[in-house]
Design an enzyme around this catalytic site. Structure first.
Site, PDB file in Angstrom:
ATOM      1  N   ASN A 196      -1.529  11.515   1.779  1.00 19.34           N
ATOM      2  CA  ASN A 196      -1.114  10.118   1.574  1.00 19.34           C
ATOM      3  C   ASN A 196      -2.322   9.193   1.735  1.00 19.34           C
ATOM      4  OD1 ASN A 196       1.538  10.755   1.145  1.00 19.34           O
ATOM      5  ND2 ASN A 196       2.354   9.506   2.807  1.00 19.34           N
ATOM      6  N   THR A 197      -3.198   9.565   2.663  1.00 19.63           N
ATOM      7  CA  THR A 197      -4.382   8.738   2.910  1.00 19.63           C
ATOM      8  C   THR A 197      -5.124   8.451   1.609  1.00 19.63           C
ATOM      9  OG1 THR A 197      -4.645   9.647   5.134  1.00 19.63           O
ATOM     10  CG2 THR A 197      -6.619   8.688   4.110  1.00 19.63           C
ATOM     11  N   GLN A 247      -4.046   2.135  -1.224  1.00 21.07           N
ATOM     12  CA  GLN A 247      -4.785   1.241  -2.120  1.00 21.07           C
ATOM     13  C   GLN A 247      -5.302   0.006  -1.411  1.00 21.07           C
ATOM     14  OE1 GLN A 247      -2.240   0.107  -5.347  1.00 21.07           O
ATOM     15  NE2 GLN A 247      -2.460   2.031  -6.425  1.00 21.07           N
ATOM     16  N   GLU A 297      -2.462  -9.741   2.697  1.00 21.81           N
ATOM     17  CA  GLU A 297      -1.273  -9.115   2.123  1.00 21.81           C
ATOM     18  C   GLU A 297      -0.015  -9.726   2.723  1.00 21.81           C
ATOM     19  OE1 GLU A 297      -1.875  -4.905   2.831  1.00 21.81           O
ATOM     20  OE2 GLU A 297      -2.862  -4.706   0.903  1.00 21.81           O
ATOM     21  N   HIS A 346       8.420   0.614  -0.791  1.00 15.46           N
ATOM     22  CA  HIS A 346       7.446  -0.333  -1.323  1.00 15.46           C
ATOM     23  C   HIS A 346       8.130  -1.091  -2.450  1.00 15.46           C
ATOM     24  CE1 HIS A 346       3.906  -2.187  -2.932  1.00 15.46           C
ATOM     25  NE2 HIS A 346       3.241  -1.779  -1.869  1.00 15.46           N
ATOM     26  N   ARG A 397       7.644  -6.883   3.119  1.00 14.09           N
ATOM     27  CA  ARG A 397       8.107  -5.856   2.179  1.00 14.09           C
ATOM     28  C   ARG A 397       9.616  -5.661   2.130  1.00 14.09           C
ATOM     29  NH1 ARG A 397       3.742  -1.080   2.997  1.00 14.09           N
ATOM     30  NH2 ARG A 397       2.191  -2.246   1.858  1.00 14.09           N
ATOM     31  N   HIS A 418       8.260   4.767   0.572  1.00 13.17           N
ATOM     32  CA  HIS A 418       6.820   4.597   0.735  1.00 13.17           C
ATOM     33  C   HIS A 418       6.299   5.059   2.089  1.00 13.17           C
ATOM     34  CE1 HIS A 418       2.981   2.849  -0.145  1.00 13.17           C
ATOM     35  NE2 HIS A 418       3.041   1.970   0.831  1.00 13.17           N
ATOM     36  N   ARG A 463       7.017  -1.773   9.101  1.00 12.44           N
ATOM     37  CA  ARG A 463       5.551  -1.737   9.207  1.00 12.44           C
ATOM     38  C   ARG A 463       4.927  -2.917   8.466  1.00 12.44           C
ATOM     39  NH1 ARG A 463       1.246   1.150   5.723  1.00 12.44           N
ATOM     40  NH2 ARG A 463       2.835   0.799   4.168  1.00 12.44           N
TER      41      ARG A 463
HETATM   42  C1  LIG Z   1       0.516   4.980  -2.484  1.00 14.15           C
HETATM   43  C2  LIG Z   1       0.273   4.667  -1.026  1.00 14.15           C
HETATM   44  C3  LIG Z   1      -0.435   3.525  -0.683  1.00 14.15           C
HETATM   45  C4  LIG Z   1      -0.676   3.229   0.661  1.00 14.15           C
HETATM   46  N1  LIG Z   1      -1.439   2.126   0.981  1.00 14.15           N
HETATM   47  C5  LIG Z   1      -1.750   1.895   2.272  1.00 14.15           C
HETATM   48  C6  LIG Z   1      -2.646   0.843   2.635  1.00 14.15           C
HETATM   49  O1  LIG Z   1      -3.176   0.145   1.770  1.00 14.15           O
HETATM   50  N2  LIG Z   1      -2.922   0.646   3.952  1.00 14.15           N
HETATM   51  C7  LIG Z   1      -2.369   1.416   4.934  1.00 14.15           C
HETATM   52  O2  LIG Z   1      -2.658   1.172   6.117  1.00 14.15           O
HETATM   53  N3  LIG Z   1      -1.530   2.433   4.620  1.00 14.15           N
HETATM   54  C8  LIG Z   1      -1.227   2.693   3.324  1.00 14.15           C
HETATM   55  N4  LIG Z   1      -0.400   3.739   3.010  1.00 14.15           N
HETATM   56  C9  LIG Z   1       0.117   4.583   4.089  1.00 14.15           C
HETATM   57  C10 LIG Z   1      -1.004   5.499   4.588  1.00 14.15           C
HETATM   58  O3  LIG Z   1      -1.742   5.981   3.482  1.00 14.15           O
HETATM   59  C11 LIG Z   1      -0.459   6.680   5.345  1.00 14.15           C
HETATM   60  O4  LIG Z   1       0.488   6.294   6.279  1.00 14.15           O
HETATM   61  C12 LIG Z   1      -1.588   7.395   6.100  1.00 14.15           C
HETATM   62  O5  LIG Z   1      -2.630   7.675   5.219  1.00 14.15           O
HETATM   63  C13 LIG Z   1      -1.071   8.650   6.726  1.00 14.15           C
HETATM   64  O6  LIG Z   1      -2.160   9.402   7.200  1.00 14.15           O
HETATM   65  P1  LIG Z   1      -1.853  10.742   7.971  1.00 14.15           P
HETATM   66  O7  LIG Z   1      -3.171  11.262   8.418  1.00 14.15           O
HETATM   67  O8  LIG Z   1      -0.814  10.501   8.970  1.00 14.15           O
HETATM   68  O9  LIG Z   1      -1.183  11.705   6.864  1.00 14.15           O
HETATM   69  P2  LIG Z   1      -1.601  12.095   5.386  1.00 14.15           P
HETATM   70  O10 LIG Z   1      -2.785  11.355   4.912  1.00 14.15           O
HETATM   71  O11 LIG Z   1      -0.384  12.033   4.543  1.00 14.15           O
HETATM   72  O12 LIG Z   1      -2.001  13.626   5.527  1.00 14.15           O
HETATM   73  C14 LIG Z   1      -1.014  14.597   5.778  1.00 14.15           C
HETATM   74  C15 LIG Z   1      -1.664  15.963   5.822  1.00 14.15           C
HETATM   75  O13 LIG Z   1      -0.771  16.886   6.420  1.00 14.15           O
HETATM   76  C16 LIG Z   1      -0.756  18.068   5.655  1.00 14.15           C
HETATM   77  N5  LIG Z   1       0.521  18.738   5.890  1.00 14.15           N
HETATM   78  C17 LIG Z   1       1.772  18.236   5.823  1.00 14.15           C
HETATM   79  N6  LIG Z   1       2.671  19.171   6.146  1.00 14.15           N
HETATM   80  C18 LIG Z   1       1.981  20.299   6.416  1.00 14.15           C
HETATM   81  C19 LIG Z   1       2.343  21.613   6.777  1.00 14.15           C
HETATM   82  N7  LIG Z   1       3.634  22.002   6.939  1.00 14.15           N
HETATM   83  N8  LIG Z   1       1.351  22.518   6.982  1.00 14.15           N
HETATM   84  C20 LIG Z   1       0.048  22.196   6.803  1.00 14.15           C
HETATM   85  N9  LIG Z   1      -0.341  20.974   6.443  1.00 14.15           N
HETATM   86  C21 LIG Z   1       0.610  20.027   6.256  1.00 14.15           C
HETATM   87  C22 LIG Z   1      -0.971  17.619   4.234  1.00 14.15           C
HETATM   88  O14 LIG Z   1      -1.407  18.692   3.437  1.00 14.15           O
HETATM   89  C23 LIG Z   1      -2.031  16.544   4.467  1.00 14.15           C
HETATM   90  O15 LIG Z   1      -3.288  17.158   4.575  1.00 14.15           O
HETATM   91  C24 LIG Z   1      -0.148   4.056   1.670  1.00 14.15           C
HETATM   92  C25 LIG Z   1       0.572   5.199   1.319  1.00 14.15           C
HETATM   93  C26 LIG Z   1       0.772   5.517  -0.019  1.00 14.15           C
HETATM   94  C27 LIG Z   1       1.524   6.750  -0.376  1.00 14.15           C
END
Ligand SMILES: Cc1cc2nc3c(=O)[nH]c(=O)nc-3n(C[C@H](O)[C@H](O)[C@H](O)COP(=O)(O)OP(=O)(O)OC[C@H]3O[C@@H](n4cnc5c(N)ncnc54)[C@H](O)[C@@H]3O)c2cc1C
Length: 524
Positions: free
Chosen positions: A41-42, A46, A113, A241, A288, A349, A384
C-alpha cells in the site's frame, strides 16, 4: 525447515522496512513479504506525509485537526506523541534518500489536504509513496544482515498460552515465537522462529468490491492475531476514499488524490451541480467521511454510478506539473483534465482499526509488535486525517524497534515447535469455490457494510457471511495450504470483526454511519 532470527518482520511497506533498518543494527532480521518487496500500500500513496515543519503551522494545530477528523475518539496522548515525534522521522526518511518536492526558495513545498487547517503535507509530486518505498527498498536490499524473503506468505503466528502466568503489563498470557510461513514458489511451509516478531502487514481494502488497495491488502495480520487470541479493536471504522477514478473493471481502483481538491478541484454531480455545500460548509474540502457519504447520497438519489471532479478552471501547466500521474492516467482513458471533468466514485481505502497496541507498538501478545495500517494505535479514532498514516507507521516503527531491541536481549528461541501438519489434505478439486466465495464476501461487505449501514443490513450480512464461513472452514481443513484459501479465510475473519464491531456501536460516529442511529447534527 526451520530458521531463527532475532527479529522477524512480516511486511515490506513503510512500517516493516523502517523497523528492519533500525532493528538490524542490533541483531539478525528476516523480512518477509507475500509478493515482491515493492508491492505494498505504501507504494500507492499519492498525497504525502503530514508533519509540522514551518510556521504558521504548530503541533497544536495538527493535534486539533487530527482530533476533529477522528470525531474525538482518538487517544489524545497518542495524537500529541505522533505529531511531536513526526518531524524527526521525516528527517530520517530524508537521510535514507527520500526526496520531497521543494519550492524555488529551497523550502519544502507543502500541500494542504481535506481536514488540515494548514499546508503541512510533504510530498513527491503525486507519487510520494513510490518515492518512499524506492528509497527504503534500496537501503534494505543492500544491507547484508537483512534476510529478505519475497513471495513468502505468513500463514499463522506461532504462539503459546502460559496458563496461570500473568505477563507484566499485558492482559493476555500468550507469547509469540515467530510464524509459519509458506514459500509460494516451493509450497513448503517454514517455521521461522524469532525472539520478537513485528506485524506490518498493512490493510484489508480487498474486503470490498471497489478498493484503492493493491491485492496484497487482505487483512492477514488482523486475522492471524484474532486467531491467536490477541486484541482487535475499532474495526467498524473503514475509510472509503471519496474519489477513485470511475473505470469499471480496473482493480485496484486508481486514486484521485485529495490534494486535487486542496488545489481547487470541485465536485459536481452529473447534473453539473456543485453539491458539496449542501452537505458541509467546508464544501469540497470537508473531511473524507463527509465527502464520501455526500457522493454516496448523490449517486443514490439520482441513480448515477459516479460524480465528477472538475479541474477545468485550474491552470493547465500547473495541473500537469503537480499531478503528472493523474494527468497521464486520465489521458490514457481519453480524459484531458484541463478541459474535461473526471468521473469519480468512492472506494474502500484504509482500515482505521486493527491490532490493539500500546505506545511502543506492543500488542497484547507478548513478543509481538504491530505497526502501520494493521495496528490500532488510537491516532485515528473514528476517522483518519489524510496523510496521517505514513507518519504513524514511521513513528511507531521507531518506537517499536527501540522497545524490541531492548527487550529481545532477555528472550530465548522457543524449542520443540511442531512442523506444519498438512497430513490428510489434498489440492482443492475446485478452485472455483474459493473464487466464488471471495466474490460473494466482497459483494456482501459492499452492499451491507459499506459507507452507509443499518441494523437490518448488518444482520443480513452476518447471516450471509456465516454460510460462506462454514463452507470455507470445511474446505480449508481438507485442502493443502495455499495463499488463496488463506486470504479468503482471513478476509472472512476480518469481515466478521467489522460487522460485530459495527453492531456493537450504537451510534453514528466518524466513518461508521448507521441509519438507525442518526448523528445529533442530522436530527437538528
Ligand atoms: C492508493 C493509496 C493512496 C494512499 N495515500 C496515502 C497518503 O497520501 N498519505 C498517507 O499517509 N497514507 C496514504 N495511504 C495509506 C498508506 O499508504 C498505508 O496506510 C501505509 O502505506 C501502510 O503501510 P504499512 O507498512 O502498514 O503496510 P503496506 O505498505 O501495505 O505493506 C504491507 C506489507 O505486508 C505484506 N503482507 C501482508 N500480508 C502478508 C502475509 N500474510 N505474509 C507476508 N507478507 C504479508 C505485503 O506483502 C506488504 O509487503 C494510501 C493508501 C493507498 C492504497
Amino acid at each position: 525447515m526451520e530458521k531463527k532470527y532475532d527479529f522477524l518482520v512480516i511486511g515490506s511497506g513503510l512500517g516493516g522496512l523502517s523497523f528492519a533498518l533500525k532493528a538490524v543494527e542490533h541483531g539478525t532480521v528476516c523480512l518477509i513479504s507475500k509478493a515482491e518487496m515493492d508491492e505494498t500500500n505504501t507504494r500507492y500513496a499519492q498525497g504525502g506525509i503530514a508533519a509540522v515543519t514551518y510556521r504558521p503551522d504548530s503541533y497544536a494545530k495538527h493535534v486539533e485537526d487530527t482530533l476533529v477528523a477522528g470525531d474525538h475518539l482518538c487517544n489524545e496522548e497518542v495524537v500529541k506523541m505522533v505529531v511531536k515525534e513526526g518531524p524527526e522521522q521525516i528527517r530520517e526518511l530524508i537521510q535514507w534518500g527520500t526526496k520531497f518536492d521543494k519550492k524555488s526558495s529551497g523550502e519544502y513545498d507543502l500541500a494542504r489536504e481535506g481536514g488540515h487547517s494548514e499546508h503541512r503535507i510533504l510530498h513527491h509530486k503525486d507519487n510520494t509513496g513510490q518515492e518512499i518505498q524506492r528509497a527504503l527498498s534500496v537501503q534494505v536490499r543492500k544491507h547484508p544482515k537483512i534476510d529478505l524473503l519475497e513471495n513468502h506468505f505468513a500463514v499463522d503466528l506461532i504462539t503459546q498460552h502460559h496458563l496461570g502466568k500473568l505477563v507484566k503489563r499485558h492482559m493476555t498470557d500468550i507469547e509469540c515465537y515467530g510464524a509459519y510461513v509458506l514459500n509460494l514458489k516451493t509450497s513448503q511451509v517454514l517455521r521461522i522462529l524469532s525472539k520478537t516478531t513485528l506485524l506490518a502487514s498493512g490493510g484489508a481494502g480487498n474486503l470490498y468490491s471497489t478498493t484503492t488497495n493493491p491485492t496484497i491488502a487482505t487483512g492477514d495480520g488482523v486475522a492471524m492475531v484474532y486467531r491467536a487470541k490477541g486484541i482487535i479493536e475499532n474495526m467498524e471504522f473503514v475509510q472509503f476514499h471519496p474519489t477513485s477514478l470511475y473505470n469499471p473493471g480496473e482493480s485496484p481502483s486508481f486514486l484521485i488524490t485529495e490534494a486535487m481538491r486542496g488545489y481547487g478541484g470541485v465536485l459536481r454531480n452529473q447534473l453539473n451541480e456543485k453539491f458539496m455545500n449542501k452537505y458541509d460548509k467546508r464544501g469540497s474540502l470537508a473531511p473524507r467521511d463527509v465527502v464520501a457519504r455526500a457522493i454516496d447520497n448523490e449517486m443514490k438519489v439520482h441513480g448515477h454510478e459516479f460524480v465528477y471532479l472538475d479541474t477545468k478552471h485550474l491552470a493547465e501547466r500547473e495541473l500537469k506539473e503537480h499531478f503528472p500521474n493523474i494527468t497521464e492516467k486520465c489521458s490514457s482513458l481519453g480524459i484531458d483534465i484541463s478541459k474535461q471533468v473526471i468521473p469519480v466514485v468512492p472506494a474502500a481505502h484504509y482500515m482505521c482499526g486493527g491490532v490493539k497496541v500500546d505506545m511502543d507498538g506492543q500488542t497484547w501478545i507478548k513478543r509481538l509488535y504491530a505497526v502501520g495500517e494493521v495496528s490500532s494505535t488510537g491516532l485515528h479514532g473514528a476517522n483518519r486525517l489524510a496523510s496521517n498514516s505514513l507518519i504513524e507507521a514511521m513513528v511507531y516503527a521507531n518506537r517499536a524497534a527501540k522497545h524490541a531491541v531492548k527487550n529481545a536481549v532477555g528472550y530465548q528461541f522457543a524449542d520443540q515447535i511442531p512442523v506444519w501438519d498438512d497430513s490428510g489434505t489434498t489440492h482443492p478439486e475446485e478452485m472455483v469455490l474459493i473464487t466464488q466465495n471471495l466474490k460473494e464476501v466482497k459483494q456482501i461487505m459492499s452492499n451491507y457494510v459499506g459507507i452507509v449501514r443499518s441494523d437490518l443490513r448488518l444482520e443480513r450480512a452476518t447471516a450471509r457471511l456465516e454460510i460462506i464461513y462454514r463452507e470455507t472452514e470445511a474446505l480449508y481443513k481438507k485442502s493443502n495450504v495455499s495463499q488463496r484459501i488463506c486470504e479468503l479465510r482471513n478476509l472472512l475473519n476480518v469481515g466478521y470483526l467489522v460487522i460485530k464491531m459495527a453492531q456493537a456501536r450504537k451510534e453514528s460516529r466518524g466513518l461508521h454511519y448507521n441509519l438507525d442511529y442518526p448523528r445529533r447534527s442530522d436530527q437538528e
